[in-house]
Write a protein that holds these residues in place. Structure first.
Motif, PDB file in Angstrom:
ATOM      1  N   VAL A   1     -58.524 -27.115 -49.136  1.00 49.45           N
ATOM      2  CA  VAL A   1     -57.741 -26.733 -48.019  1.00 49.45           C
ATOM      3  C   VAL A   1     -57.918 -27.650 -46.949  1.00 49.45           C
ATOM      4  O   VAL A   1     -59.194 -27.798 -46.367  1.00 49.45           O
ATOM      5  CB  VAL A   1     -57.698 -25.189 -47.741  1.00 49.45           C
ATOM      6  CG1 VAL A   1     -56.850 -24.975 -46.699  1.00 49.45           C
ATOM      7  CG2 VAL A   1     -57.423 -24.294 -49.028  1.00 49.45           C
ATOM      8  N   GLU A   2     -56.695 -28.352 -46.411  1.00 45.51           N
ATOM      9  CA  GLU A   2     -57.011 -28.953 -45.401  1.00 45.51           C
ATOM     10  C   GLU A   2     -55.744 -28.805 -44.368  1.00 45.51           C
ATOM     11  O   GLU A   2     -54.796 -28.296 -44.692  1.00 45.51           O
ATOM     12  CB  GLU A   2     -56.818 -30.481 -45.570  1.00 45.51           C
ATOM     13  CG  GLU A   2     -58.031 -30.860 -46.378  1.00 45.51           C
ATOM     14  CD  GLU A   2     -57.800 -32.409 -46.875  1.00 45.51           C
ATOM     15  OE1 GLU A   2     -58.800 -33.390 -46.488  1.00 45.51           O
ATOM     16  OE2 GLU A   2     -56.940 -32.917 -47.548  1.00 45.51           O
ATOM     17  N   LEU A   3     -55.904 -29.498 -43.178  1.00 43.24           N
ATOM     18  CA  LEU A   3     -54.821 -29.264 -41.999  1.00 43.24           C
ATOM     19  C   LEU A   3     -53.942 -30.311 -42.192  1.00 43.24           C
ATOM     20  O   LEU A   3     -54.440 -31.425 -41.785  1.00 43.24           O
ATOM     21  CB  LEU A   3     -55.566 -28.999 -40.506  1.00 43.24           C
ATOM     22  CG  LEU A   3     -54.500 -28.741 -39.400  1.00 43.24           C
ATOM     23  CD1 LEU A   3     -53.868 -27.450 -39.637  1.00 43.24           C
ATOM     24  CD2 LEU A   3     -55.491 -28.732 -38.329  1.00 43.24           C
ATOM     25  N   LYS A   4     -52.580 -30.101 -42.300  1.00 43.07           N
ATOM     26  CA  LYS A   4     -51.564 -31.095 -42.696  1.00 43.07           C
ATOM     27  C   LYS A   4     -50.488 -30.645 -41.628  1.00 43.07           C
ATOM     28  O   LYS A   4     -50.049 -29.510 -41.854  1.00 43.07           O
ATOM     29  CB  LYS A   4     -51.084 -31.249 -44.061  1.00 43.07           C
ATOM     30  CG  LYS A   4     -52.448 -31.831 -44.910  1.00 43.07           C
ATOM     31  CD  LYS A   4     -52.749 -33.093 -44.575  1.00 43.07           C
ATOM     32  CE  LYS A   4     -53.476 -33.701 -45.551  1.00 43.07           C
ATOM     33  NZ  LYS A   4     -53.799 -35.260 -45.256  1.00 43.07           N
ATOM     34  N   ASP A   5     -50.064 -31.298 -40.943  1.00 38.17           N
ATOM     35  CA  ASP A   5     -49.043 -31.101 -39.803  1.00 38.17           C
ATOM     36  C   ASP A   5     -49.057 -29.864 -39.214  1.00 38.17           C
ATOM     37  O   ASP A   5     -48.000 -29.041 -39.092  1.00 38.17           O
ATOM     38  CB  ASP A   5     -47.706 -31.407 -40.664  1.00 38.17           C
ATOM     39  CG  ASP A   5     -47.568 -32.679 -41.291  1.00 38.17           C
ATOM     40  OD1 ASP A   5     -47.859 -33.769 -40.502  1.00 38.17           O
ATOM     41  OD2 ASP A   5     -46.869 -32.941 -42.283  1.00 38.17           O
ATOM     42  N   GLY A   6     -50.307 -29.614 -38.650  1.00 39.99           N
ATOM     43  CA  GLY A   6     -50.300 -28.233 -38.006  1.00 39.99           C
ATOM     44  C   GLY A   6     -50.620 -27.068 -38.932  1.00 39.99           C
ATOM     45  O   GLY A   6     -50.081 -26.027 -38.422  1.00 39.99           O
ATOM     46  N   LYS A   7     -50.597 -26.980 -40.171  1.00 44.16           N
ATOM     47  CA  LYS A   7     -50.745 -25.917 -40.972  1.00 44.16           C
ATOM     48  C   LYS A   7     -51.694 -26.374 -42.247  1.00 44.16           C
ATOM     49  O   LYS A   7     -51.816 -27.418 -42.787  1.00 44.16           O
ATOM     50  CB  LYS A   7     -49.401 -25.885 -41.766  1.00 44.16           C
ATOM     51  CG  LYS A   7     -49.241 -24.606 -42.903  1.00 44.16           C
ATOM     52  CD  LYS A   7     -47.856 -24.382 -43.222  1.00 44.16           C
ATOM     53  CE  LYS A   7     -47.871 -23.405 -44.331  1.00 44.16           C
ATOM     54  NZ  LYS A   7     -46.478 -23.491 -44.941  1.00 44.16           N
ATOM     55  N   TYR A   8     -52.384 -25.273 -42.453  1.00 45.78           N
ATOM     56  CA  TYR A   8     -53.583 -25.258 -43.630  1.00 45.78           C
ATOM     57  C   TYR A   8     -52.814 -25.025 -44.858  1.00 45.78           C
ATOM     58  O   TYR A   8     -52.442 -24.068 -45.267  1.00 45.78           O
ATOM     59  CB  TYR A   8     -54.599 -24.021 -43.255  1.00 45.78           C
ATOM     60  CG  TYR A   8     -55.576 -24.587 -42.129  1.00 45.78           C
ATOM     61  CD1 TYR A   8     -56.405 -25.452 -42.264  1.00 45.78           C
ATOM     62  CD2 TYR A   8     -55.290 -23.834 -40.891  1.00 45.78           C
ATOM     63  CE1 TYR A   8     -57.191 -25.644 -41.195  1.00 45.78           C
ATOM     64  CE2 TYR A   8     -56.068 -24.091 -39.897  1.00 45.78           C
ATOM     65  CZ  TYR A   8     -57.074 -25.018 -39.964  1.00 45.78           C
ATOM     66  OH  TYR A   8     -58.138 -25.552 -38.926  1.00 45.78           O
ATOM     67  N   ILE A   9     -52.980 -26.106 -45.677  1.00 41.91           N
ATOM     68  CA  ILE A   9     -52.260 -25.897 -47.070  1.00 41.91           C
ATOM     69  C   ILE A   9     -53.261 -26.520 -48.101  1.00 41.91           C
ATOM     70  O   ILE A   9     -54.277 -27.224 -47.585  1.00 41.91           O
ATOM     71  CB  ILE A   9     -51.072 -26.791 -47.093  1.00 41.91           C
ATOM     72  CG1 ILE A   9     -51.420 -28.331 -47.000  1.00 41.91           C
ATOM     73  CG2 ILE A   9     -50.147 -26.324 -46.129  1.00 41.91           C
ATOM     74  CD1 ILE A   9     -50.211 -29.216 -47.423  1.00 41.91           C
ATOM     75  N   ALA A  10     -53.265 -26.190 -49.368  1.00 43.83           N
ATOM     76  CA  ALA A  10     -53.773 -26.667 -50.327  1.00 43.83           C
ATOM     77  C   ALA A  10     -53.596 -28.184 -50.971  1.00 43.83           C
ATOM     78  O   ALA A  10     -52.221 -28.272 -51.042  1.00 43.83           O
ATOM     79  CB  ALA A  10     -53.696 -25.861 -51.724  1.00 43.83           C
ATOM     80  N   THR A  11     -54.358 -29.173 -50.415  1.00 46.80           N
ATOM     81  CA  THR A  11     -53.820 -30.451 -50.792  1.00 46.80           C
ATOM     82  C   THR A  11     -54.255 -30.779 -52.279  1.00 46.80           C
ATOM     83  O   THR A  11     -53.887 -31.930 -52.806  1.00 46.80           O
ATOM     84  CB  THR A  11     -54.839 -31.584 -49.877  1.00 46.80           C
ATOM     85  OG1 THR A  11     -56.221 -31.285 -49.834  1.00 46.80           O
ATOM     86  CG2 THR A  11     -54.102 -31.204 -48.321  1.00 46.80           C
ATOM     87  N   GLU A  12     -55.286 -30.034 -52.888  1.00 42.70           N
ATOM     88  CA  GLU A  12     -55.505 -30.383 -54.140  1.00 42.70           C
ATOM     89  C   GLU A  12     -55.950 -29.102 -54.926  1.00 42.70           C
ATOM     90  O   GLU A  12     -57.010 -28.576 -54.445  1.00 42.70           O
ATOM     91  CB  GLU A  12     -56.756 -31.431 -54.071  1.00 42.70           C
ATOM     92  CG  GLU A  12     -57.270 -31.851 -55.632  1.00 42.70           C
ATOM     93  CD  GLU A  12     -58.600 -33.093 -55.484  1.00 42.70           C
ATOM     94  OE1 GLU A  12     -59.393 -32.856 -56.116  1.00 42.70           O
ATOM     95  OE2 GLU A  12     -58.063 -33.886 -54.899  1.00 42.70           O
ATOM     96  N   VAL A  13     -55.449 -28.886 -56.428  1.00 47.53           N
ATOM     97  CA  VAL A  13     -55.873 -27.670 -56.996  1.00 47.53           C
ATOM     98  C   VAL A  13     -56.343 -28.393 -58.359  1.00 47.53           C
ATOM     99  O   VAL A  13     -55.474 -29.218 -59.282  1.00 47.53           O
ATOM    100  CB  VAL A  13     -54.511 -26.864 -57.284  1.00 47.53           C
ATOM    101  CG1 VAL A  13     -54.948 -25.688 -58.072  1.00 47.53           C
ATOM    102  CG2 VAL A  13     -54.122 -26.332 -55.757  1.00 47.53           C
ATOM    103  N   ASN A  14     -57.567 -28.410 -58.526  1.00 49.07           N
ATOM    104  CA  ASN A  14     -58.113 -28.941 -59.928  1.00 49.07           C
ATOM    105  C   ASN A  14     -58.827 -27.824 -60.883  1.00 49.07           C
ATOM    106  O   ASN A  14     -59.649 -27.171 -60.423  1.00 49.07           O
ATOM    107  CB  ASN A  14     -59.318 -29.871 -59.585  1.00 49.07           C
ATOM    108  CG  ASN A  14     -59.723 -30.825 -60.515  1.00 49.07           C
ATOM    109  OD1 ASN A  14     -59.295 -30.685 -61.703  1.00 49.07           O
ATOM    110  ND2 ASN A  14     -60.325 -31.956 -60.184  1.00 49.07           N
TER     111      ASN A  14
END
Length: 684
Positions: A663-676
């Protein structure tokens, strides 16, 4: 129309010689207490409406387009020459669409006077034989469509208005062009400014025969008084106030009904303090005040308190005000999204219910100022109200007070045993009550020593956050003698208060609910309840309607059941707020592409306490995703979100997908960037 008026005035004259109102029409299914009885019977006597061959009126049946066209044509004066002109102009179009024969002359009238547009019929002709101008029960009039026809048929001018309906935003968004027409009909008295019993306009809902009867009669009375510019009639002037006779007397009572005869002829009936029904002539030029303000008869409502100054059978002055009433009862149902509260109370040895709007009420709970959200079903209340609006509410917690368990504890200073709880799940504030020496536990069906609760077995009966109710010593409201699970999985008609154990099944038919959080629930403690596409879902203290797919594990919910099916689900918490940046591991339970999140369950085994799992709850977690920024992998292979969803859907029963989620901060919102994810066998 003049013959009809003469007939009606003759009936009105007879009314004044009788103790109660009588009418020529007598429908089997219209009781004397029915709210629209006078309007229905008056319209029937005028020839505007008819009953059915079985002698019934069927007031709750929807009105069809063809029926309303016939009714409204009574307002139109169309000469024989005009009818011939209409036949020449509009006949070819009617020949194309082939309406039901009996409605053709009424359509021609309405077309000639521009009540119905030629564009509507041309559009119907292009689509073939339209159901709306056939005698088709499936084409029922909506409330917003009726507005257009009534406005046109009455020849009104548009009146800009600020709507007061609770669903005004729907009208503003979808029917802005109709709002000035609604304003004109409100000014004429045909539409209420307050809406239906719930305060809504409901534009798409069908309009019933009873509702149309009232609108027809009020519209008729308005046209008789003010004329209809479609007919080029002269408005009858309102006569000046007559000289006041000397033989005046005052009569007090409660307004039972008020109705007009046209040409300024109105009648009012009141119930006197001696429970006598009195009927008086109520001319349009009578002096009227409503709630202290100069007004007119159109603003006098049933149920108002009245002081009438009369001479013989005629009212010369009327003072009206909203009746202030008071009841003592018990809260049976609360709808926090619109403040409607159902109260059960006793009257004349019978049990009754009333639904009141608590929105602007002054609320006291146990003598202290409180908010609406602090009220609970089961509280005893004393309510002061006017019409359907509560003005003052005095509430008391009764012997069963709902709260959320925190802990048991022995206080060495006071040498008392205590139970701590949260009155509101969404508040961090805790309160406590002292325990009696022995406390009854309903699920165990036995009394437990308070020392046992506060020592070794403090978590044997309850877990933190579990909904509970307290029973107090002889109603003292300070010493707890019983603690109850506020959860009944066998409720068929009532409430289920608990946590979602498993969310809605794929066929949207059932879901599992438990009195405890997922991690604390044993297999035999949760129950399955039935849901369907009509189940309403909404968030605590919010008007926002949600989809069933929004419901997730460990949400605290208040479920209202009827006939074994959930009619509404109110979410009292959000189990998924605040997923911080980090790397988490757990079971990839499901992907919700439309709602933009994945469900990661971290409760499968203790190895999940590695990574950053300590930052989130041990259980089901909703982690936001982005269709373009979130990358998915399964067993080392890159996957699209659709492929990943299909893999979850088709996985074998003996495996699950263990996933490491970044989970990372992207464009002001925390989202899952990678699901392995990797395929992992169940470890039974």
């Amino acid at each position: 129309m003049n013959k009809k008026i003469t007939k009606f005035v003759a009936i009105a004259a007879a009314v004044l010689m009788l103790p109660v109102t009588t009418f020529a029409a007598n429908f089997k299914d219209i009781k004397d207490t029915y709210w629209a009885k006078s309007y229905i019977e008056q319209c029937a006597d005028l020839g505007f409406i008819n009953g059915f061959p079985d002698g019934k009126f069927k007031p709750n049946e929807p009105v069809r387009f063809t029926e309303l066209i016939k009714m409204l044509s009574n307002f139109l004066n169309v000469s024989e020459a005009d009818m011939q002109s209409a036949e020449s102009t509009y006949g070819p179009t009617l020949n194309s669409v082939k309406p039901t024969p009996w409605v053709r002359p009424y359509l021609l009238k309405c077309l000639q006077k521009k009540v119905v547009s030629l564009e509507l019929l041309n559009s119907a002709a292009k689509k073939g034989t339209p159901s709306m101008i056939k005698d088709n029960a499936q084409y029922q009039m909506s409330r917003i469509s009726a507005v257009d026809l009534f406005f046109n048929a009455m020849g009104l001018d548009k009146v800009p208005t600020a709507l007061q309906y609770k669903d005004s935003n729907v009208l503003i968004k979808n029917y802005a062009d109709q709002i000035p027409k609604i304003g004109a009909l409100q000014k004429a008295g045909v539409l209420s400014t307050q809406g239906d019993e719930s305060g809504n306009f409901r534009p798409k809902s069908t309009i019933t025969r009873a509702e149309v009867s009232k609108m027809l009669y009020v519209a008729y009375a308005y046209i008789e008084q003010n004329g209809n510019k479609l007919n080029d009639t002269t408005v009858t002037p309102v006569p000046s106030t007559p000289s006041v006779p000397s033989n005046l007397e005052n009569v007090m009572g409660v307004v039972k009904s008020i109705f007009g005869m046209g040409n300024g002829q109105n009648f009012i009936s009141i119930n006197t303090p001696n429970n006598e029904l009195k009927v008086y002539n109520f001319p349009a030029n009578a002096n009227v005040t409503v709630n202290g303000q100069t007004s007119n008869a159109s603003n006098v409502k049933e149920g108002m308190e009245a002081v009438l100054t009369i001479s013989g059978e005629t009212v010369y002055n009327g003072e009206f005000k909203d009746a202030i009433k008071e009841i003592n009862g018990t809260i049976k149902e609360i709808r926090s999204n619109n403040y409607d509260t159902k109260i059960e109370y006793k009257e004349n040895n019978s049990t009754k219910t009333i639904t009141l709007d608590f929105r602007n009420a002054d609320i006291k709970l146990d003598g202290k100022t409180a908010k609406f959200g602090e009220l609970r079903e089961g509280y005893d209340v004393k309510v002061t109200y006017s019409q359907d609006k509560a003005t003052k509410v005095e509430a008391k917690r009764n012997i069963n007070f709902a709260g959320f368990f925190e802990k048991f504890e022995y206080d060495s200073r006071s040498r008392k045993y205590r139970v701590y709880y949260r009155p509101d799940y969404n508040s961090s504030r805790t309160d406590y009550y002292e325990l009696d020496n022995y406390v009854y536990i309903n699920k165990s069906n036995r009394s437990v020593d308070a020392r046992e609760l506060t020592r070794n077995n403090r978590n044997k009966y309850f877990v933190k956050g579990q909904p509970v109710s307290f029973e107090f010593y002889r109603g003292s409201n300070d010493i707890v003698t019983g603690i109850y699970y506020d959860f009944d999985g066998n409720v068929r008609d009532g409430n289920i208060y608990g946590y979602i154990y498993n969310d809605v099944r794929r066929n949207y038919s059932t879901m599992d609910v438990s009195p405890k959080l997922y991690k604390d629930t044993r297999r035999n403690e949760y129950v399955s309840i039935n849901v369907d596409s009509y189940t309403d879902v909404y968030a605590y203290n919010s008007n926002r309607r949600l989809d069933l797919t929004y419901l997730r594990r460990d949400m605290l919910v208040n479920i209202k059941m009827k006939n074994g099916v959930a009619t509404s689900i109110e979410i009292l918490n959000n189990a998924y707020d605040g997923i911080p940046a980090g790397t988490y591991v757990g079971e990839l339970y499901q992907i919700y592409s439309r709602d933009g999140y994945i469900d990661l369950d971290t409760s499968r085994n203790s190895s999940y306490y590695s990574y950053d799992n300590a930052k989130i709850q041990n259980g089901s977690n909703q982690i936001p995703i982005d269709d373009y920024k979130t990358k998915f992998y399964l067993d080392g292979k890159a996957m699209t979100i659709t492929q990943m969803m299909q893999a979850i859907e088709n996985r074998s029963y003996n495996v699950y997908f263990e996933a490491v989620v970044k989970v990372e901060l992207k464009d002001g919102k925390y989202i899952a960037t990678e699901v392995n994810a990797k395929t992992t066998p169940f470890n039974y």
